[in-house]
Design an enzyme around this catalytic site. Structure first.
Site, short mmCIF file in Angstrom:
data_model
loop_
_atom_site.label_atom_id
_atom_site.label_comp_id
_atom_site.label_asym_id
_atom_site.label_seq_id
_atom_site.Cartn_x
_atom_site.Cartn_y
_atom_site.Cartn_z
N HIS A 154 0.50 -1.12 0.00
CA HIS A 154 0.15 0.11 -0.02
C HIS A 154 1.16 1.03 0.07
O HIS A 154 0.57 1.96 0.22
CB HIS A 154 -0.91 0.06 1.22
CG HIS A 154 -1.40 -1.19 1.86
ND1 HIS A 154 -2.53 -1.37 1.02
CD2 HIS A 154 -1.39 -2.50 1.80
CE1 HIS A 154 -3.08 -2.98 1.41
NE2 HIS A 154 -2.42 -3.57 1.72
N SER A 275 14.85 20.91 -15.78
CA SER A 275 13.65 22.04 -15.73
C SER A 275 14.51 23.26 -16.45
O SER A 275 15.76 23.50 -15.81
CB SER A 275 13.42 22.69 -14.41
OG SER A 275 12.68 23.31 -14.09
N LYS A 281 16.58 21.91 -10.08
CA LYS A 281 15.66 20.42 -10.61
C LYS A 281 16.57 19.20 -11.35
O LYS A 281 17.12 19.29 -12.51
CB LYS A 281 14.69 20.51 -11.14
CG LYS A 281 13.02 20.64 -10.90
CD LYS A 281 12.76 20.45 -9.58
CE LYS A 281 11.73 19.45 -10.12
NZ LYS A 281 10.66 19.81 -10.75
N GLU A 288 9.67 7.94 -16.86
CA GLU A 288 8.31 8.88 -16.91
C GLU A 288 7.42 8.04 -18.54
O GLU A 288 6.96 8.05 -18.57
CB GLU A 288 8.19 10.41 -16.34
CG GLU A 288 7.97 10.60 -15.01
CD GLU A 288 8.83 12.46 -14.90
OE1 GLU A 288 8.54 12.37 -13.91
OE2 GLU A 288 9.28 12.08 -15.97
#
Ligand code: ARG
Length: 457
Positions: A154, A275, A281, A288
């Site tokens: 979970h 970024s 970043k 992704e």
């Protein structure tokens, strides 16, 4: 020139030609198409349907077309599909005799054969790339056997696990994917050629000759089925979909575990992105993207299933729609497997952060309950006692390993001094020595099991 224009009074409209054509995408089949045609004409020669001279001239002509496409000298354009293109080019090179190539054959058995040859080679390549990925996972497992990391259910910390056990889990998934590609490859290795348009042929062909030249295990047993079956494309897309599902899970773990919040792993700069506005970043674009590309592969699976549904026997032009979804899936799968193998090879680990995190969240509570149960306390009671200890820890802002023996004994007199060891993160992971479990020995046995299965390939 169209292969079928004899019956028509007027040329097809320009927009009909554009809509109908498949050369822009089925040109990928050129190797399979020429290889199958060479086998076909060799058989026509051997069976006495064409003279040996005719068959040789055609085969040589086909081979020169092959060589010129391969070298880039010949561009594939100006025909309805790859089959028409190759045949037109052949006739341009060898003259009238080239028109005999299509004896005892139809584009229907031709395209089904081409697709099978193409998909078969593609399954072999998928197997090779999967083998590379599992080998990379095995290498990382060997290197990290004994590192402890948090295991989740979970997405809440559950129990400490072994890093090698973690990588072995993905090896198991990808090995099953390999089994699926190998099984579909075997099932699809059946030759449609010789089925002609749909009903077979009256020519005295010898299908055994073409079968053996093209490396098929068997010849198809029903011509209606053989020209209209695309099960093998659907099976490939399903195997690819499950592989992408497994990859996307690994991506999701990578994205989470390399975040500042988790901080267990790092993706090296070479496989990270930045970024345009936030200078600090370091983004996991590659995992992704792999996760995102899973969607288009699932879409192609739904596409082919829908395309083949409700098609009346035998061949229908709908079946031309098997190609673009297949080619896009193949490319997506190969790109994702390759790039993710590189990511797996270059990940680095924050060993101490993983270990410390593995002990957080009362992750050794099951060990405390097991400790009591092994000393005669019924497991349900042991669970309740441990639950109260966890609540005590929460109230006092303590961890289970930081409790004193007195605190344990206040919860139950069954606790002895050795509980202070049993409750540590390392002892918890090492204690689970069941097959497939988190102990170092079990994880190493897991690696051996993966390697043994990988050897089959
Ligand atoms: N381009 C067609 C396909 O991919 C080739 C077969 C054409 N056959 C026909 N009967 N029109 O399916």
């Amino acid at each position: 020139m169209k292969l079928w224009e004899g019956r028509f009074d007027a040329p097809t409209a320009g927009d009909a030609d554009v809509f109908n054509e498949s050369l822009s995408f089925d040109q990928k089949l050129w190797r399979a198409d020429i290889t199958a045609s060479v086998a076909h004409v060799t058989m026509l020669g051997k069976s006495g349907i064409l003279t040996e001279d005719e068959a040789n001239t055609i085969a040589e002509g086909l081979k020169s077309v092959y060589a010129d496409i391969e070298s880039g000298a010949l561009r594939m354009e100006g025909a309805e599909d790859i089959h028409s293109f190759v045949e037109n080019e052949l006739v341009a090179r060898v003259g009238q005799v080239g028109k005999k190539l299509h004896t005892a054959r139809s584009r229907n058995d031709q395209v089904a054969t081409d697709m099978r040859l193409y998909v078969r080679a593609s399954a072999d390549h998928a197997l090779e790339l999967l083998k590379g990925l599992v080998s990379a996972l095995v290498a990382r497992a060997k290197e990290t056997a004994g590192y402890v990391m948090p295991g989740f259910t979970h997405l809440r910390k559950a129990q400490p696990i072994n890093c090698a056990q973690y990588f072995n889990a993905y090896s198991e998934m990808f090995l099953r994917d390999m089994d699926r590609f190998a099984a579909l490859r075997k099932r699809m290795n059946v030759m449609p050629l010789g089925s002609a348009a749909l009903a077979g042929t009256s020519w005295p062909i010898d299908r055994e000759v073409t079968r053996s030249l093209l490396g098929f295990d068997e010849v198809s047993q029903n011509s209606l089925d053989a020209v209209s079956d695309r099960d093998f494309v659907a099976e490939y897309l399903f195997a690819a979909s499950l592989t992408m599902a497994h990859l996307s899970r690994l991506c999701e773990d990578t994205i989470l575990y390399t975040s500042d919040e988790f901080g267990y792993w790092n993706i090296p700069d070479a496989y990270s992105t930045g970024s345009s506005i936030m200078p600090q970043k370091k983004n996991p674009d590659i995992p992704e993207l792999v996760r995102g590309k899973t969607g288009r592969v699932y879409g192609h699976l739904m596409g082919i299933l829908t395309t083949i549904k409700g098609i009346p026997l035998a061949y229908n032009k709908d079946l031309q729609e098997d190609k673009e979804p297949f080619f896009d899936t193949e490319k997506t799968l190969f790109d994702c497997l390759s790039i993710y193998t590189a990511i797996v090879k270059t990940l680095t680990f924050n060993v101490n952060a993983m270990y410390d995190a593995a002990g957080g969240g009362y992750a050794t509570a099951t060990d405390v309950a097991d400790y009591l149960a092994k000393r005669g306390v019924p497991f349900r009671d042991a669970h309740a006692i441990t639950g109260r200890l966890v609540r005590y820890c929460i109230e006092k802002d303590k961890t289970l390993p930081s409790l004193t023996l007195e605190e344990f004994r206040a919860a139950s007199p069954v606790f002895e001094a050795d509980v202070l060891h049993a409750v540590t993160t390392r002892a918890s992971a090492e204690g689970r020595n069941s097959v497939g479990g988190s102990s170092t020995a079990a994880a190493k046995a897991g690696i051996a099991a993966v390697r043994k299965r990988l050897k089959k390939y």
